[in-house]
Design a protein around this motif. Structure first.
Motif, PDB file in Angstrom:
ATOM      1  N   SER A  64       1.425  -1.192  -0.336  1.00 43.78           N
ATOM      2  CA  SER A  64      -0.060   0.095  -0.019  1.00 43.78           C
ATOM      3  C   SER A  64       0.997   1.264   0.141  1.00 43.78           C
ATOM      4  CB  SER A  64      -1.108  -0.575   0.860  1.00 43.78           C
ATOM      5  OG  SER A  64      -1.796  -0.975   0.940  1.00 43.78           O
ATOM      6  N   SER A  65       1.838   1.390  -0.115  1.00 47.34           N
ATOM      7  CA  SER A  65       2.770   2.697   0.448  1.00 47.34           C
ATOM      8  C   SER A  65       4.511   2.362  -0.758  1.00 47.34           C
ATOM      9  CB  SER A  65       3.131   2.821   1.602  1.00 47.34           C
ATOM     10  OG  SER A  65       3.731   2.118   2.400  1.00 47.34           O
ATOM     11  N   GLY A  66       5.107   3.090  -0.402  1.00 43.68           N
ATOM     12  CA  GLY A  66       6.509   2.771  -1.626  1.00 43.68           C
ATOM     13  C   GLY A  66       7.519   2.011  -0.435  1.00 43.68           C
ATOM     14  N   SER A  67       6.872   2.523   1.441  1.00 48.15           N
ATOM     15  CA  SER A  67       7.824   2.425   2.234  1.00 48.15           C
ATOM     16  C   SER A  67       7.413   0.285   2.359  1.00 48.15           C
ATOM     17  CB  SER A  67       7.367   3.015   3.815  1.00 48.15           C
ATOM     18  OG  SER A  67       7.388   4.644   3.302  1.00 48.15           O
ATOM     19  N   GLU A  68       6.323   0.118   2.267  1.00 47.45           N
ATOM     20  CA  GLU A  68       5.795  -0.819   2.421  1.00 47.45           C
ATOM     21  C   GLU A  68       6.824  -1.821   0.927  1.00 47.45           C
ATOM     22  OE1 GLU A  68       2.383  -3.167   3.029  1.00 47.45           O
ATOM     23  OE2 GLU A  68       1.918  -1.447   2.889  1.00 47.45           O
ATOM     24  N   ALA A  95      20.111   9.171  -0.339  1.00 49.53           N
ATOM     25  CA  ALA A  95      18.806   8.921  -0.826  1.00 49.53           C
ATOM     26  C   ALA A  95      17.497   9.140  -0.368  1.00 49.53           C
ATOM     27  CB  ALA A  95      18.181   7.167  -0.716  1.00 49.53           C
ATOM     28  N   PHE A  96      15.918   8.581  -1.043  1.00 52.77           N
ATOM     29  CA  PHE A  96      15.289   8.848   0.088  1.00 52.77           C
ATOM     30  C   PHE A  96      14.742   7.536   0.114  1.00 52.77           C
ATOM     31  CE2 PHE A  96      10.735   9.341   1.151  1.00 52.77           C
ATOM     32  CZ  PHE A  96      11.184  10.022   2.711  1.00 52.77           C
ATOM     33  N   HIS A  97      13.796   7.107   0.246  1.00 55.01           N
ATOM     34  CA  HIS A  97      13.111   5.808   0.254  1.00 55.01           C
ATOM     35  C   HIS A  97      12.296   5.545   1.022  1.00 55.01           C
ATOM     36  CE1 HIS A  97      16.078   4.282  -2.851  1.00 55.01           C
ATOM     37  NE2 HIS A  97      16.866   4.073  -1.328  1.00 55.01           N
ATOM     38  N   GLY A  98      12.396   6.257   1.953  1.00 57.11           N
ATOM     39  CA  GLY A  98      10.434   6.002   3.009  1.00 57.11           C
ATOM     40  C   GLY A  98      10.895   6.076   4.194  1.00 57.11           C
ATOM     41  N   LEU A  99       9.448   6.538   5.361  1.00 60.71           N
ATOM     42  CA  LEU A  99      10.165   6.832   6.396  1.00 60.71           C
ATOM     43  C   LEU A  99      10.042   5.553   7.514  1.00 60.71           C
ATOM     44  CD1 LEU A  99       9.701  10.285   6.488  1.00 60.71           C
ATOM     45  CD2 LEU A  99      11.248   9.219   5.792  1.00 60.71           C
ATOM     46  N   ALA A 152      19.271   1.436  -5.043  1.00 61.12           N
ATOM     47  CA  ALA A 152      18.765   2.754  -5.826  1.00 61.12           C
ATOM     48  C   ALA A 152      17.659   3.105  -6.558  1.00 61.12           C
ATOM     49  CB  ALA A 152      20.386   2.874  -6.637  1.00 61.12           C
ATOM     50  N   GLU A 153      17.869   4.746  -6.349  1.00 66.62           N
ATOM     51  CA  GLU A 153      16.442   4.930  -7.692  1.00 66.62           C
ATOM     52  C   GLU A 153      17.408   5.525  -9.008  1.00 66.62           C
ATOM     53  OE1 GLU A 153      14.571   9.095  -4.855  1.00 66.62           O
ATOM     54  OE2 GLU A 153      16.781   8.659  -3.708  1.00 66.62           O
ATOM     55  N   PRO A 154      16.975   5.315  -9.899  1.00 70.44           N
ATOM     56  CA  PRO A 154      17.952   5.398 -10.953  1.00 70.44           C
ATOM     57  C   PRO A 154      18.097   6.691 -10.614  1.00 70.44           C
ATOM     58  CG  PRO A 154      14.818   4.402 -11.595  1.00 70.44           C
ATOM     59  CD  PRO A 154      15.657   4.442  -9.961  1.00 70.44           C
ATOM     60  N   LEU A 201      16.007  -1.474  -7.983  1.00 69.20           N
ATOM     61  CA  LEU A 201      15.727   0.407  -8.126  1.00 69.20           C
ATOM     62  C   LEU A 201      14.510   0.327  -7.638  1.00 69.20           C
ATOM     63  CD1 LEU A 201      16.867   0.173 -12.433  1.00 69.20           C
ATOM     64  CD2 LEU A 201      18.019   1.286  -9.426  1.00 69.20           C
ATOM     65  N   ASP A 202      14.771   1.774  -6.611  1.00 66.05           N
ATOM     66  CA  ASP A 202      13.277   2.201  -6.547  1.00 66.05           C
ATOM     67  C   ASP A 202      12.893   3.056  -7.406  1.00 66.05           C
ATOM     68  OD1 ASP A 202      11.912   4.311  -4.747  1.00 66.05           O
ATOM     69  OD2 ASP A 202      12.883   4.250  -3.247  1.00 66.05           O
ATOM     70  N   GLU A 203      11.602   2.814  -7.634  1.00 61.04           N
ATOM     71  CA  GLU A 203      11.063   3.576  -8.677  1.00 61.04           C
ATOM     72  C   GLU A 203       9.442   4.407  -8.289  1.00 61.04           C
ATOM     73  OE1 GLU A 203      10.792   3.787 -12.313  1.00 61.04           O
ATOM     74  OE2 GLU A 203      13.188   2.614 -13.242  1.00 61.04           O
ATOM     75  N   VAL A 204       9.900   4.293  -7.212  1.00 59.02           N
ATOM     76  CA  VAL A 204       8.745   5.613  -6.897  1.00 59.02           C
ATOM     77  C   VAL A 204       8.697   6.842  -7.412  1.00 59.02           C
ATOM     78  CG1 VAL A 204       7.334   5.711  -4.378  1.00 59.02           C
ATOM     79  CG2 VAL A 204       8.178   3.638  -4.396  1.00 59.02           C
ATOM     80  N   GLN A 205       9.428   7.246  -7.840  1.00 57.58           N
ATOM     81  CA  GLN A 205       8.958   8.559  -8.141  1.00 57.58           C
ATOM     82  C   GLN A 205       9.526   8.615  -9.804  1.00 57.58           C
ATOM     83  OE1 GLN A 205       9.598  12.227  -6.792  1.00 57.58           O
ATOM     84  NE2 GLN A 205      10.014  11.770  -4.383  1.00 57.58           N
ATOM     85  N   THR A 206      10.378   7.967  -9.647  1.00 63.09           N
ATOM     86  CA  THR A 206      10.598   8.164 -11.314  1.00 63.09           C
ATOM     87  C   THR A 206       9.496   6.766 -12.270  1.00 63.09           C
ATOM     88  OG1 THR A 206      12.628   5.719 -10.971  1.00 63.09           O
ATOM     89  CG2 THR A 206      12.940   8.384 -11.419  1.00 63.09           C
ATOM     90  N   ALA A 251       5.234   2.764  -6.651  1.00 61.94           N
ATOM     91  CA  ALA A 251       4.064   3.058  -5.841  1.00 61.94           C
ATOM     92  C   ALA A 251       3.729   4.542  -6.433  1.00 61.94           C
ATOM     93  CB  ALA A 251       4.896   3.326  -3.863  1.00 61.94           C
ATOM     94  N   LYS A 252       3.206   5.594  -5.321  1.00 58.70           N
ATOM     95  CA  LYS A 252       2.955   6.459  -6.081  1.00 58.70           C
ATOM     96  C   LYS A 252       1.343   6.543  -6.842  1.00 58.70           C
ATOM     97  CE  LYS A 252       6.275   9.217  -3.813  1.00 58.70           C
ATOM     98  NZ  LYS A 252       6.023  10.025  -2.554  1.00 58.70           N
ATOM     99  N   ALA A 253       2.338   7.455  -8.099  1.00 62.76           N
ATOM    100  CA  ALA A 253       1.329   7.234  -9.337  1.00 62.76           C
ATOM    101  C   ALA A 253       0.379   5.937  -9.627  1.00 62.76           C
ATOM    102  CB  ALA A 253       2.130   8.123 -10.600  1.00 62.76           C
TER     103      ALA A 253
HETATM  104  C1  LIG Z   1      12.425   7.688  -3.873  1.00 57.62           C
HETATM  105  C2  LIG Z   1      11.058   7.650  -3.455  1.00 57.62           C
HETATM  106  N1  LIG Z   1      10.541   6.042  -2.364  1.00 57.62           N
HETATM  107  C3  LIG Z   1      10.241   5.512  -1.670  1.00 57.62           C
HETATM  108  C4  LIG Z   1       9.314   6.589  -0.868  1.00 57.62           C
HETATM  109  C5  LIG Z   1       8.036   6.392   0.212  1.00 57.62           C
HETATM  110  O1  LIG Z   1       6.770   6.080  -0.271  1.00 57.62           O
HETATM  111  P1  LIG Z   1       5.432   5.757   0.485  1.00 57.62           P
HETATM  112  O2  LIG Z   1       5.911   8.556   1.267  1.00 57.62           O
HETATM  113  O3  LIG Z   1       4.278   5.613  -0.088  1.00 57.62           O
HETATM  114  O4  LIG Z   1       6.236   5.522   1.357  1.00 57.62           O
HETATM  115  C6  LIG Z   1       8.939   7.901  -1.387  1.00 57.62           C
HETATM  116  C7  LIG Z   1       8.014   8.485  -0.835  1.00 57.62           C
HETATM  117  O5  LIG Z   1       8.534   9.956  -1.377  1.00 57.62           O
HETATM  118  C8  LIG Z   1       9.729   8.137  -2.347  1.00 57.62           C
HETATM  119  O6  LIG Z   1      10.297   9.639  -2.879  1.00 57.62           O
END
Ligand SMILES: Cc1ncc(COP(=O)(O)O)c(C=O)c1O
Length: 474
Positions: A137-141, A165-169, A218-220, A251-256, A280-282
């Protein structure tokens, strides 16, 4: 600058005549007492401080309408959630339909057909070795999932991630950002997680060669770290190194992802074949929480290795009908509206327009990005006239200069943006992929006007002083 000099400057500014620099978007703290009382009062205080606490009544496409009758252009897209714009009619129709069907939304004891359909479409679009989808249900998950799966598949505990990097909280995701302020106060996080500099193959190889790492994640393109686009061969080489030393390439493609950079995955610009991808996200059109991890068959088999492990990793809402229907509708709408091609063509046009509009301003160092994921990087000025105020405010708070840019765009030009979360000197320019050409032109004129103000008038810096004062007094 010496501290005394800095304060002399701030005092001098304070004494100069006050102008009401803000005109268009009125500040209206809708902040209901209930939200302040029972959810997050600090968030309300922050929005009030930034004069961005506005009540939105209707959001359509790129346009956000407020209770005061203003129309604000969304150039943030909820941090890359609204690739198709707000409240896309086809996604809304699909959700209505799903609700009207009264189907098995959360039965949890059945085969979720819609998840199968969405999983198949996602794997086909991603291509390469990605054959299975896990929904969450989310990028972090999604990030938690890749950590568990990489460990299960390799039998190793180490996790390599890129600085900035940003991968979630959540705790696992924060372990891949342990070198950042986001992680402070929440430790101890996962052991054996180690940062390497982004875009540095030597450092990556040194770490991978120890053969302790389950995965390199990594985020690409690093989004929150300032829209950092890697050099052309970095990701290909990183993938080869991972293969050589037995680590998974994730690869974390949550934003890309979801066509934000022009292709379905940013990985496809570089001809990559990752072992796992997080989306995730979009993914569900910005209306229902949804995330997905795409992976190889071999990784799937390492986790779901027997009947007794059929549900060894799952989550209550993971395959819920609304999210799956929204995901299918979002993919269809992206294809019907040629969202990727639009993002690629119009994004290139936007960067060109911005480069021309901002050329010659000493505080603008670069415009960069891919598709509709773009950044305008500012730098500290060299000329004394600008250096003095910039240094003064930068010392008060590193994010203050950027927030002034964001506030000016918002209040004077009715455009919503933000600075990157891990790099306060880069303004994120990420409108929905369906943004209209005239909106892009309006943005270019607006940012040029703000940048001109920074370089030529004292009003920008006087307003920054007011922001500093409010921050101190609040
Ligand atoms: C690249 C990236 N990965 C993971 C996440 C975490 O996603 P979520 O906020 O849906 O948990 C984010 C959130 O901004 C993000 O930008």
């Amino acid at each position: 600058m010496l501290a005394a000099e800095r304060w002399r400057y701030l005092k001098a500014l304070k004494g100069s005549p006050q102008t009401n620099g803000y005109s268009k978007v009125g500040s209206k703290a809708t902040g209901s007492n209930s939200y302040s009382g029972h959810v997050n009062p600090q968030w309300v205080r922050l929005l009030d401080l930034l004069q961005m606490n506005v009540s939105y009544t209707r959001c359509v496409g790129t346009e956000l309408y407020t209770s005061e009758g203003n129309c604000i252009l969304d150039f943030l897209s909820g941090y890359c959630v609204h690739n198709l714009g707000h409240n896309h009619p086809k996604i809304i129709a699909a959700l209505h339909d799903e609700l009207d069907n009264c189907g098995p939304a959360m039965l949890q004891s059945h085969v979720a057909d819609l998840a199968g359909e969405l999983g198949e479409k996602l794997c086909n679009l991603a291509g390469g070795s990605l054959k299975k989808a896990y929904f969450c249900s989310s990028g972090s998950e999604g990030i938690e999932t890749v950590i568990k799966f990489a460990r299960a598949h390799t039998g190793r505990s180490g996790l390599l991630y890129c600085s900035g990097a940003f991968h979630g909280l959540t705790c696992g995701a924060l372990s891949l950002m342990a070198d950042s302020s986001w992680a402070q106060g929440f430790g101890p996080l996962l052991p054996d997680s180690v940062p390497v500099p982004f875009n540095d193959l030597n450092e990556l190889e040194k770490k991978l060669a120890t053969r302790k790492f389950a995965a390199f994640i990594a985020e690409p393109i690093q989004s929150e770290n300032g829209i950092r686009v890697p050099s052309a061969n970095y990701l290909q080489e990183a993938q080869s190194l991972c293969r050589r030393y037995g680590s998974l390439f994730v690869l974390d493609e949550v934003q890309t992802g979801m066509y934000r950079t022009g292709k379905f995955l940013a990985a496809q610009h570089y001809g990559l074949d990752p072992d796992m991808v997080v989306l995730a996200k979009a993914l569900s059109g910005g209306l229902v929480p949804c995330g997905a991890v795409l992976m190889t068959d071999a990784i799937y088999r390492s986790v779901y290795s027997s009947l007794s492990r059929a549900i060894i990793h799952t989550s209550t809402y993971s395959e819920n009908g609304l999210a799956m229907r929204a995901g299918l509708a979002a993919l269809q709408a992206c294809q019907e509206e040629d969202a990727g091609q639009r993002a690629e063509t119009m994004g290139a046009q936007l960067r060109q327009t911005l480069r021309e509009a901002l050329a010659g301003y000493e505080m603008v160092s670069e415009v960069r990005g891919a598709g509709m994921l773009n950044g305008i990087e500012f730098q500290a000025p060299k000329k004394l006239k600008l250096k003095v105020p910039f240094t003064a405010f930068h010392t008060v708070h590193a994010g203050m200069f950027g927030q002034m840019v964001v506030m000016r765009l918002f209040r004077e030009h009715s455009i919503l943006t933000q600075m990157c979360g891990n790099n306060f000197m880069v303004l994120k320019v990420a409108p929905p992929l369906i943004v209209k050409e005239q909106h892009l032109e309006r943005f270019a004129e607006a940012i040029r006007d703000v940048v001109e103000g920074i370089h030529s008038s004292t009003a920008f810096w006087r307003d920054a002083l007011r922001l500093a004062q409010r921050a101190i007094n609040i």
